[in-house]
Motif scaffolding. Structure first.
Motif, mmCIF file in Angstrom:
data_model
loop_
_atom_site.group_PDB
_atom_site.id
_atom_site.type_symbol
_atom_site.label_atom_id
_atom_site.label_comp_id
_atom_site.label_asym_id
_atom_site.label_seq_id
_atom_site.Cartn_x
_atom_site.Cartn_y
_atom_site.Cartn_z
ATOM 1 N N TRP A 46 0.769 -1.076 0.098
ATOM 2 C CA TRP A 46 -0.035 -0.105 0.010
ATOM 3 C C TRP A 46 0.798 1.247 -0.143
ATOM 4 N N THR A 47 0.097 2.186 -0.534
ATOM 5 C CA THR A 47 1.164 3.562 -0.602
ATOM 6 C C THR A 47 0.962 4.217 0.816
ATOM 7 N N ASP A 48 1.784 5.399 0.839
ATOM 8 C CA ASP A 48 1.741 5.992 2.163
ATOM 9 C C ASP A 48 0.300 6.832 2.261
ATOM 10 N N ARG A 49 -0.170 7.050 1.040
ATOM 11 C CA ARG A 49 -1.409 7.820 0.917
ATOM 12 C C ARG A 49 -2.518 6.887 1.566
ATOM 13 N N ASP A 50 -2.399 5.654 0.944
ATOM 14 C CA ASP A 50 -3.530 4.776 1.283
ATOM 15 C C ASP A 50 -3.353 4.284 2.884
ATOM 16 N N LEU A 51 -2.349 4.477 3.270
ATOM 17 C CA LEU A 51 -2.131 4.023 4.935
ATOM 18 C C LEU A 51 -2.608 5.153 5.655
ATOM 19 N N HIS A 52 -2.230 6.485 5.359
ATOM 20 C CA HIS A 52 -2.596 7.506 5.880
ATOM 21 C C HIS A 52 -4.443 7.699 5.902
ATOM 22 N N ASP A 53 -4.934 7.110 4.804
ATOM 23 C CA ASP A 53 -6.316 7.338 4.780
ATOM 24 C C ASP A 53 -6.996 6.451 6.130
ATOM 25 N N ILE A 54 -6.298 5.196 6.088
ATOM 26 C CA ILE A 54 -6.914 4.285 7.196
ATOM 27 C C ILE A 54 -6.208 4.460 8.637
ATOM 28 N N GLY A 55 -5.049 5.532 8.533
ATOM 29 C CA GLY A 55 -4.681 5.808 9.945
ATOM 30 C C GLY A 55 -3.799 4.675 10.507
ATOM 31 N N VAL A 56 -2.934 4.145 9.515
ATOM 32 C CA VAL A 56 -2.013 3.183 9.686
ATOM 33 C C VAL A 56 -0.516 4.093 9.456
ATOM 34 N N SER A 57 0.398 3.564 10.126
ATOM 35 C CA SER A 57 1.844 4.286 9.642
ATOM 36 C C SER A 57 2.625 2.883 9.139
ATOM 37 N N ARG A 58 3.736 3.360 8.580
ATOM 38 C CA ARG A 58 4.622 2.418 8.259
ATOM 39 C C ARG A 58 4.994 1.676 9.110
ATOM 40 N N SER A 59 5.245 2.090 10.357
ATOM 41 C CA SER A 59 5.909 1.324 11.485
ATOM 42 C C SER A 59 4.785 0.275 11.815
ATOM 43 N N ASP A 60 3.418 0.575 11.857
ATOM 44 C CA ASP A 60 2.529 -0.344 11.926
ATOM 45 C C ASP A 60 2.600 -1.192 11.047
ATOM 46 N N VAL A 61 2.752 -1.185 9.752
ATOM 47 C CA VAL A 61 2.814 -2.039 8.730
ATOM 48 C C VAL A 61 4.023 -2.831 8.800
ATOM 49 N N ALA A 62 5.203 -2.294 9.276
ATOM 50 C CA ALA A 62 6.400 -3.239 9.561
ATOM 51 C C ALA A 62 5.938 -4.205 10.547
ATOM 52 N N PHE A 63 5.635 -3.793 11.568
ATOM 53 C CA PHE A 63 5.239 -4.573 12.807
ATOM 54 C C PHE A 63 4.178 -5.875 12.401
ATOM 55 N N GLU A 64 3.181 -5.526 11.576
ATOM 56 C CA GLU A 64 2.501 -6.596 11.373
ATOM 57 C C GLU A 64 3.033 -7.462 10.114
ATOM 58 N N THR A 65 3.583 -6.785 9.066
ATOM 59 C CA THR A 65 4.212 -7.528 8.141
ATOM 60 C C THR A 65 5.598 -8.664 8.556
ATOM 61 N N GLU A 66 6.205 -8.272 9.522
ATOM 62 C CA GLU A 66 7.253 -8.981 9.999
ATOM 63 C C GLU A 66 6.837 -10.293 10.943
ATOM 64 N N LYS A 67 5.486 -10.370 11.297
ATOM 65 C CA LYS A 67 4.905 -11.434 11.983
ATOM 66 C C LYS A 67 5.108 -12.871 11.226
ATOM 67 N N PRO A 68 5.481 -13.983 11.541
ATOM 68 C CA PRO A 68 5.320 -15.147 10.675
ATOM 69 C C PRO A 68 3.477 -15.358 10.366
ATOM 70 N N PHE A 69 3.524 -16.173 9.550
ATOM 71 C CA PHE A 69 2.100 -16.345 8.966
ATOM 72 C C PHE A 69 1.264 -16.792 10.084
ATOM 73 N N TRP A 70 1.860 -17.820 10.854
ATOM 74 C CA TRP A 70 1.053 -18.556 11.787
ATOM 75 C C TRP A 70 0.712 -17.907 12.960
ATOM 76 N N ARG A 71 1.127 -16.496 13.317
ATOM 77 C CA ARG A 71 0.928 -15.668 14.307
ATOM 78 C C ARG A 71 -0.319 -14.596 14.043
ATOM 79 N N ALA A 72 -1.199 -14.389 14.746
ATOM 80 C CA ALA A 72 -2.374 -13.807 14.307
ATOM 81 C C ALA A 72 -1.687 -12.453 15.019
#
Length: 72
Positions: A46-72
């Protein structure tokens, strides 16, 4: 008169039902893991604009995407 009781006839199929249920659970788990992987991969694109629109930061995305697939 039959030498088989109802119980012996129904228990004969119990391992098949158990295996089928186990396979269904494994299939459902794999599906959840795949969906999680796909959603995280998509979110990472997602673009920075898309993330801004939903109130999510790049660091939030990094935290989420770094999780292994088996972790919720």
């Amino acid at each position: 008169m039959s030498i088989f009781t109802h119980e012996s006839m129904t228990n004969h199929h119990a391992p098949i039902h158990h295996a089928s249920g186990l396979l269904n659970q494994v299939g459902e788990t794999l599906h959840v893991w795949w969906e999680r992987y796909e959603r995280r991969r998509e979110l990472s694109q997602w673009t920075d604009r898309d993330l801004h629109d939903i109130g999510v930061s790049r660091s939030d995305v990094a935290f989420e995407t770094e999780k292994p697939f088996w972790r919720a």
